[in-house]
Design an enzyme around this catalytic site. Structure first.
Site, PDB file in Angstrom:
ATOM      1  N   HIS A  41       0.802  -1.216   0.000  1.00 43.09           N
ATOM      2  CA  HIS A  41       0.000   0.000   0.000  1.00 43.09           C
ATOM      3  C   HIS A  41       0.842   1.277   0.000  1.00 43.09           C
ATOM      4  O   HIS A  41       0.287   2.375  -0.007  1.00 43.09           O
ATOM      5  CB  HIS A  41      -0.938   0.005   1.215  1.00 43.09           C
ATOM      6  CG  HIS A  41      -2.045  -0.996   1.113  1.00 43.09           C
ATOM      7  ND1 HIS A  41      -1.919  -2.287   1.549  1.00 43.09           N
ATOM      8  CD2 HIS A  41      -3.302  -0.886   0.616  1.00 43.09           C
ATOM      9  CE1 HIS A  41      -3.056  -2.930   1.332  1.00 43.09           C
ATOM     10  NE2 HIS A  41      -3.908  -2.104   0.769  1.00 43.09           N
ATOM     11  N   HIS A  48      -2.812  -5.633  -6.112  1.00 39.77           N
ATOM     12  CA  HIS A  48      -3.024  -6.836  -5.313  1.00 39.77           C
ATOM     13  C   HIS A  48      -4.504  -7.205  -5.287  1.00 39.77           C
ATOM     14  O   HIS A  48      -5.378  -6.394  -5.575  1.00 39.77           O
ATOM     15  CB  HIS A  48      -2.487  -6.645  -3.885  1.00 39.77           C
ATOM     16  CG  HIS A  48      -3.093  -5.495  -3.156  1.00 39.77           C
ATOM     17  ND1 HIS A  48      -2.599  -4.210  -3.267  1.00 39.77           N
ATOM     18  CD2 HIS A  48      -4.145  -5.418  -2.309  1.00 39.77           C
ATOM     19  CE1 HIS A  48      -3.314  -3.396  -2.519  1.00 39.77           C
ATOM     20  NE2 HIS A  48      -4.273  -4.106  -1.929  1.00 39.77           N
ATOM     21  N   CYS A  83     -14.659  -5.291   3.606  1.00 40.27           N
ATOM     22  CA  CYS A  83     -13.677  -5.368   2.534  1.00 40.27           C
ATOM     23  C   CYS A  83     -12.357  -5.840   3.117  1.00 40.27           C
ATOM     24  O   CYS A  83     -12.133  -5.740   4.326  1.00 40.27           O
ATOM     25  CB  CYS A  83     -13.511  -4.041   1.802  1.00 40.27           C
ATOM     26  SG  CYS A  83     -13.128  -2.648   2.865  1.00 40.27           S
ATOM     27  N   HIS A  85      -8.551  -8.435   2.098  1.00 43.39           N
ATOM     28  CA  HIS A  85      -7.637  -9.107   1.179  1.00 43.39           C
ATOM     29  C   HIS A  85      -7.601 -10.603   1.472  1.00 43.39           C
ATOM     30  O   HIS A  85      -7.441 -10.984   2.636  1.00 43.39           O
ATOM     31  CB  HIS A  85      -6.214  -8.560   1.344  1.00 43.39           C
ATOM     32  CG  HIS A  85      -6.139  -7.068   1.284  1.00 43.39           C
ATOM     33  ND1 HIS A  85      -6.171  -6.282   2.416  1.00 43.39           N
ATOM     34  CD2 HIS A  85      -6.039  -6.232   0.236  1.00 43.39           C
ATOM     35  CE1 HIS A  85      -6.086  -5.011   2.055  1.00 43.39           C
ATOM     36  NE2 HIS A  85      -6.008  -4.947   0.745  1.00 43.39           N
ATOM     37  N   GLU A 103     -15.331  -9.564  11.229  1.00 48.44           N
ATOM     38  CA  GLU A 103     -15.555  -8.149  11.500  1.00 48.44           C
ATOM     39  C   GLU A 103     -16.924  -7.872  12.112  1.00 48.44           C
ATOM     40  O   GLU A 103     -17.053  -7.034  12.997  1.00 48.44           O
ATOM     41  CB  GLU A 103     -15.402  -7.324  10.213  1.00 48.44           C
ATOM     42  CG  GLU A 103     -13.976  -7.266   9.707  1.00 48.44           C
ATOM     43  CD  GLU A 103     -13.791  -6.304   8.537  1.00 48.44           C
ATOM     44  OE1 GLU A 103     -14.726  -5.533   8.232  1.00 48.44           O
ATOM     45  OE2 GLU A 103     -12.700  -6.331   7.938  1.00 48.44           O
ATOM     46  N   TYR A 119      -8.900  -0.667  -9.612  1.00 47.69           N
ATOM     47  CA  TYR A 119      -8.813   0.763  -9.360  1.00 47.69           C
ATOM     48  C   TYR A 119      -7.503   1.131  -8.687  1.00 47.69           C
ATOM     49  O   TYR A 119      -6.770   0.273  -8.196  1.00 47.69           O
ATOM     50  CB  TYR A 119      -9.991   1.252  -8.515  1.00 47.69           C
ATOM     51  CG  TYR A 119     -10.199   0.499  -7.224  1.00 47.69           C
ATOM     52  CD1 TYR A 119      -9.422   0.747  -6.100  1.00 47.69           C
ATOM     53  CD2 TYR A 119     -11.188  -0.471  -7.134  1.00 47.69           C
ATOM     54  CE1 TYR A 119      -9.609   0.054  -4.926  1.00 47.69           C
ATOM     55  CE2 TYR A 119     -11.387  -1.169  -5.955  1.00 47.69           C
ATOM     56  CZ  TYR A 119     -10.591  -0.904  -4.851  1.00 47.69           C
ATOM     57  OH  TYR A 119     -10.782  -1.598  -3.692  1.00 47.69           O
ATOM     58  N   GLU A 130      -4.443   2.464  -2.628  1.00 45.80           N
ATOM     59  CA  GLU A 130      -5.177   1.227  -2.914  1.00 45.80           C
ATOM     60  C   GLU A 130      -5.077   0.941  -4.409  1.00 45.80           C
ATOM     61  O   GLU A 130      -5.788   1.538  -5.206  1.00 45.80           O
ATOM     62  CB  GLU A 130      -6.647   1.359  -2.504  1.00 45.80           C
ATOM     63  CG  GLU A 130      -6.874   1.375  -1.020  1.00 45.80           C
ATOM     64  CD  GLU A 130      -6.632   0.027  -0.348  1.00 45.80           C
ATOM     65  OE1 GLU A 130      -6.199  -0.920  -1.022  1.00 45.80           O
ATOM     66  OE2 GLU A 130      -6.872  -0.067   0.860  1.00 45.80           O
ATOM     67  N   GLU A 132      -5.890  -1.983  -6.443  1.00 39.92           N
ATOM     68  CA  GLU A 132      -6.540  -3.254  -6.189  1.00 39.92           C
ATOM     69  C   GLU A 132      -7.257  -3.834  -7.403  1.00 39.92           C
ATOM     70  O   GLU A 132      -7.856  -3.110  -8.197  1.00 39.92           O
ATOM     71  CB  GLU A 132      -7.520  -3.128  -5.015  1.00 39.92           C
ATOM     72  CG  GLU A 132      -6.789  -2.845  -3.719  1.00 39.92           C
ATOM     73  CD  GLU A 132      -7.672  -2.901  -2.489  1.00 39.92           C
ATOM     74  OE1 GLU A 132      -7.140  -3.227  -1.416  1.00 39.92           O
ATOM     75  OE2 GLU A 132      -8.876  -2.610  -2.604  1.00 39.92           O
ATOM     76  N   TRP A 175     -12.453   4.257  -1.915  1.00 39.72           N
ATOM     77  CA  TRP A 175     -12.860   3.258  -2.897  1.00 39.72           C
ATOM     78  C   TRP A 175     -14.367   2.989  -2.921  1.00 39.72           C
ATOM     79  O   TRP A 175     -14.863   2.287  -3.789  1.00 39.72           O
ATOM     80  CB  TRP A 175     -12.126   1.947  -2.625  1.00 39.72           C
ATOM     81  CG  TRP A 175     -12.425   1.346  -1.272  1.00 39.72           C
ATOM     82  CD1 TRP A 175     -13.453   0.516  -0.939  1.00 39.72           C
ATOM     83  CD2 TRP A 175     -11.695   1.573  -0.066  1.00 39.72           C
ATOM     84  NE1 TRP A 175     -13.409   0.213   0.404  1.00 39.72           N
ATOM     85  CE2 TRP A 175     -12.346   0.843   0.971  1.00 39.72           C
ATOM     86  CE3 TRP A 175     -10.540   2.320   0.242  1.00 39.72           C
ATOM     87  CZ2 TRP A 175     -11.888   0.836   2.284  1.00 39.72           C
ATOM     88  CZ3 TRP A 175     -10.100   2.307   1.572  1.00 39.72           C
ATOM     89  CH2 TRP A 175     -10.758   1.580   2.566  1.00 39.72           C
TER      90      TRP A 175
END
Length: 197
Positions: A41, A48, A83, A85, A103, A119, A130, A132, A175
């Site tokens: 990042h 990624h 959101c 990874h 979460e 993006y 970001e 991604e 995002w």
């Protein structure tokens, strides 16, 4: 909260914390390697794999989360339901379901793929980027939430009209609109035309 690879304390044989690795991809989403999370990042950012989840209640309202104030990236801003990874080699669908539970303390009663979007969004507040290749998921939540305060400061279910008002007033993740707009066809299919998405 269950102990998973994301919530367990990682330490190597010499007592230092293990790095969290992300899966680096090319422009077509093909895996080309790994990088440590924070490194990926740093400007200009390394492309990624990521995922974004949009869960709705039975009235067609979107579940938003306000990111916890202690998060290193985009703390305190509102964003989509979940959101994150995938771990290297972890399927995006499995990662989306896992992190939603970690979460928010709830498993979606329905979770479906909704395409991908690529993006590049710098975060002015943190200086992080970001970059991604994001796998999108839409679904339903029908059970009470149990948010982890380390991850989530607050939650809210909003209609499309309420989201427009809130987005004009409150800070949102860089995002958010990109992933929502990319997921809209699947959102409309899930919620129906009367929900206004």
């Amino acid at each position: 909260m269950p102990i998973t690879p994301a919530t367990a304390t990682h330490s190597s044989s010499n007592g230092t914390a293990e790095a969290i690795l992300l899966e680096l991809v090319d422009e077509k989403g093909v895996t080309i390697g790994t990088a440590e999370k924070l490194t990926a990042h740093q400007p200009p950012g390394q492309l990624h794999r990521a995922f974004s989840v949009f869960l709705f209640d039975e009235q067609g309202r979107l579940l938003l989360q306000q990111r916890a104030l202690g998060k290193y990236h985009s703390p305190g801003v509102w964003s989509n339901t979940c959101c994150g990874h995938p771990y290297p080699g972890e399927a995006p669908f499995a990662a989306a379901a896992r992190r939603t539970y970690e979460e928010l303390g709830v498993s979606p009663s329905l979770l479906a793929e909704a395409g991908t979007v690529r993006y590049n969004h710098p975060d002015p507040a943190s200086g992080l980027v970001e970059q991604e290749f994001n796998h999108l998921f839409v679904g339903l939540v029908q059970a009470p939430l149990g948010p982890d305060p380390e991850e989530v400061a607050s939650t809210a279910f909003v209609t499309a009209a309420e989201l427009a008002e809130r987005h004009a007033r409150d800070p949102f993740s860089a995002w958010f609109m990109t992933v929502l707009d990319a997921a809209r066809p699947a959102v409309r299919e899930l919620t129906g035309p009367s929900a206004g998405w």
